[in-house]
Design a protein around this motif. Structure first.
Motif, short mmCIF file in Angstrom:
data_model
loop_
_atom_site.label_atom_id
_atom_site.label_comp_id
_atom_site.label_asym_id
_atom_site.label_seq_id
_atom_site.Cartn_x
_atom_site.Cartn_y
_atom_site.Cartn_z
N LEU A 127 0.85 -1.19 0.00
CA LEU A 127 0.00 0.00 0.00
C LEU A 127 0.88 1.24 0.00
O LEU A 127 2.04 1.18 0.41
CB LEU A 127 -0.89 -0.02 1.25
N PRO A 128 0.36 2.37 -0.43
CA PRO A 128 1.16 3.60 -0.38
C PRO A 128 1.53 3.93 1.06
O PRO A 128 0.74 3.68 1.98
CB PRO A 128 0.22 4.67 -0.95
N PRO A 129 2.73 4.51 1.28
CA PRO A 129 3.14 4.82 2.66
C PRO A 129 2.23 5.85 3.32
O PRO A 129 2.01 5.83 4.52
CB PRO A 129 4.57 5.35 2.51
N LYS A 130 1.71 6.79 2.53
CA LYS A 130 0.79 7.81 3.09
C LYS A 130 -0.58 7.62 2.42
O LYS A 130 -0.73 7.89 1.22
CB LYS A 130 1.30 9.21 2.79
N ALA A 131 -1.51 7.12 3.17
CA ALA A 131 -2.85 6.94 2.62
C ALA A 131 -3.81 6.86 3.80
O ALA A 131 -3.39 6.63 4.93
CB ALA A 131 -2.93 5.67 1.78
N SER A 132 -5.07 7.07 3.53
CA SER A 132 -6.04 7.03 4.62
C SER A 132 -6.94 5.80 4.47
O SER A 132 -6.96 5.15 3.42
CB SER A 132 -6.88 8.31 4.62
N LEU A 133 -7.65 5.52 5.53
CA LEU A 133 -8.58 4.39 5.54
C LEU A 133 -9.92 4.88 6.08
O LEU A 133 -9.96 5.54 7.13
CB LEU A 133 -8.02 3.29 6.45
N LEU A 134 -10.96 4.58 5.36
CA LEU A 134 -12.31 4.83 5.89
C LEU A 134 -13.18 3.66 5.45
O LEU A 134 -13.23 3.33 4.26
CB LEU A 134 -12.90 6.15 5.36
N THR A 135 -13.79 3.02 6.41
CA THR A 135 -14.61 1.86 6.06
C THR A 135 -15.77 1.71 7.04
O THR A 135 -15.70 2.16 8.18
CB THR A 135 -13.74 0.59 6.04
N PHE A 136 -16.83 1.08 6.54
CA PHE A 136 -18.02 0.79 7.36
C PHE A 136 -17.98 -0.70 7.72
O PHE A 136 -17.64 -1.53 6.87
CB PHE A 136 -19.29 1.09 6.57
N HIS A 137 -18.35 -1.01 8.95
CA HIS A 137 -18.20 -2.39 9.44
C HIS A 137 -19.57 -2.96 9.81
O HIS A 137 -20.06 -2.72 10.91
CB HIS A 137 -17.28 -2.37 10.66
N PRO A 138 -20.19 -3.72 8.88
CA PRO A 138 -21.57 -4.17 9.14
C PRO A 138 -21.68 -5.57 9.73
O PRO A 138 -22.77 -6.13 9.72
CB PRO A 138 -22.18 -4.14 7.75
#
Lengths: 260, 266
Positions: A127-138
């Motif tokens: 993965l890129p060294p600088k990246a963000s994560l946003l996820t929904f957990h159902p």
């Protein structure tokens, strides 16, 4: 292309390797490959040759087969290589050996205990060294079950960096808690202490570390395991400018969550 | 251009000369997978229903009614009927599929989930809202579900009509399930046909990756479904591959062993 061998508390991890592409037309590699185990100590990627595999062969590697030091971060990578690798690497190898696109060449990774196993069709690219994560957990489950969030991160750089992972309730945007995730690791975060309700949809957000999030459910009896990855926001749409839409979805949610 | 690149492009044209899935005909269409249902003495199926429009728009707290249509199909791909479900103003609603399988829907083996169109409310940049979400399967009342996400972007709904979106090619090709089948276990490979054509699938099985045994082929109507089952004996290992014209002949795999189960997409 790398295949994860993952370790999480109270379960053993496995990775089943098959030297056979998923289709008969894309990558028709036939040469013997050297199977390496790679793991980061925060400074370099260590590499250790595990075996040679010939086309048509299979092997199962488990967390019981490798030294504890290789799994100190909860994660070791399995890499099939045409060439011999040095024992220490400054970055992950870039050559894709077991690789195809339609479908992606994967192997089965997962966890097991004395009763059962749970499988996941796994492959991971750095993965890129600088990246963000946003996820929904159902899929937090309720009853006689232990719920964990797992976050799998791999970067080419062997540095192990930690960052904040914030949890929110998507519906009222309330902040639930902060935790920590690390690069080149499998981070396990117990979820039951946060008392999410069956009607809640938690959001997990990290501003600076990307990753593949999984929901791991373990029956308290041990007789059933559940493992599935959550989707990135781009998976809510198909066709068109999915990347652009993902950016918009993330921006929209982050603006609201950060205000909180 | 390198010879290897030309060869790859030629192969790509031969085997995948269209996109994996078609773009829906109407801008206002919404997309869904075809989700397999497992019900009976040992099985229960649930679906995690979310306000997907709200998630795309950046806010799922919406006091207006959010109505979602579940469409049900039999194993031949016939549309049996639909049920409209309302999500109250909550984050997640777990739908017990058995509660919906009444009257004409009793024979349903798959379903799709169509959200209200978001086109016109949000700039979708040429994209379509898609339900690719999560089915939870429970075996023998173990109390914990195995989850699996949508496997194929199978169908679109526009102006009340269901459009199959999957593409198939001219040449039959293999899809090898990337999983070592380990016994003792019963494996069920659940296929759905996301194309508008009848599709034939020929299973092959091997114990050593050298000699492949060809099993009896089966066919699926458009939007139909078939389950291919194999018993693997104790200490036996095997692999399966499936020959068809499907671009992505990827099944949902159920492994039942030792009074437990494991589910994943192959």
């Amino acid at each position: 292309m790398f295949f994860p061998l993952m370790k999480t508390p109270n379960l053993k991890g496995f990775c089943d390797l098959v030297y056979e592409g998923p289709n008969n037309w894309e990558n028709r590699i036939r040469k013997p490959v050297q199977i390496y185990l790679l793991w980061s100590n925060g400074k370099i990627w260590n590499s250790r040759k595990i075996m040679e595999m010939r086309v048509g062969s299979e092997a199962r590697l488990t967390t019981e087969d490798v030294d504890e030091e290789c799994l100190a971060t909860g994660l070791a990578l399995i890499y099939p290589s045409i060439k011999l690798l040095a024992p220490e690497l400054a970055a992950l190898p870039s050559k894709k050996v077991w690789y195809s696109e339609i479908p992606a060449w994967r192997n089965t990774s997962g966890f097991y205990n004395e009763f059962t196993q749970v499988s996941y069709q796994a492959d991971i690219e750095p993965l890129p060294p600088k990246a963000s994560l946003l996820t929904f957990h159902p899929f937090i489950q309720f009853g006689e079950v232990i719920n964990n969030l797992l976050v799998l991160n791999v970067t080419s750089d062997p540095k192990i960096q930690s960052g904040k992972l914030s949890m929110y309730n998507s519906h009222d945007k309330s902040h639930v808690a902060d935790s920590v995730v690390s690069t080149n690791s499998l981070t396990t975060i117990p979820l039951d202490i946060f008392s999410f309700k069956p009607t809640d949809l938690p959001i997990f957000y990290s501003p600076n570390i990307a990753g593949i999030p999984f929901g791991l459910g373990i029956a308290k009896s041990g007789k059933m395991l559940s493992l599935e990855h959550t989707h990135p926001p781009a998976s809510l749409v198909l066709h068109g400018d999915r990347r652009g839409i993902q950016g918009k979805i993330k921006k929209s949610w982050i603006e609201k969550l950060v205000k909180v | 251009m390198k010879a290897s690149k030309i060869k790859r492009r030629a192969k790509l044209f031969l085997f995948i000369n269209k996109n994996l899935t078609q773009t829906p005909k109407e801008n206002s269409a919404v997309i869904s997978d075809l989700f397999p249902i497992k019900e009976g003495n040992d099985w229960h199926t649930e679906f995690e229903l979310l306000n997907v429009s709200g998630l795309i728009a950046g806010d799922n707290n919406d006091s207006a009614p959010y109505l979602v249509d579940f469409y049900f199909y039999d194993c031949q791909g016939n549309l049996l009927g639909s049920k409209r479900i309302s999500i109250e103003n909550i984050g997640r609603k777990t739908i017990k599929i058995i509660d919906l399988l009444i009257d004409e829907l009793k024979e349903a083996v798959t379903f799709s989930v169509f959200h209200p169109p978001i086109y016109g409310k949000t700039d979708m940049a040429g994209s379509y809202l898609a339900e690719r979400g999560y089915c939870g399967y429970e075996y023998q009342n173990l109390g914990v579900k195995g989850y699996v996400h949508g496997n194929l972007d199978a169908v679109a709904l526009s102006k009340g009509k269901v459009q199959p979106l999957g593409n198939s090619g001219l040449i039959r090709r293999y899809y090898t399930v990337q999983h070592c089948l380990r016994g003792p276990a019963k494996y069920e490979f659940v296929f759905t046909n996301p194309t508008s054509k009848k599709i034939s699938i020929t299973p092959n099985i091997t114990l050593d990756m050298k000699k492949w045994r060809t099993m009896e082929a089966f066919t699926m109507n458009s939007l139909g479904s078939k389950t291919f089952t194999i018993d693997i004996k104790k200490s036996e290992k095997a692999y399966v591959r499936f020959k068809s014209k499907l671009y992505l002949g990827r099944p949902v795999v159920f492994r039942v062993s030792n009074d437990s189960m494991d589910v994943f997409h192959g």
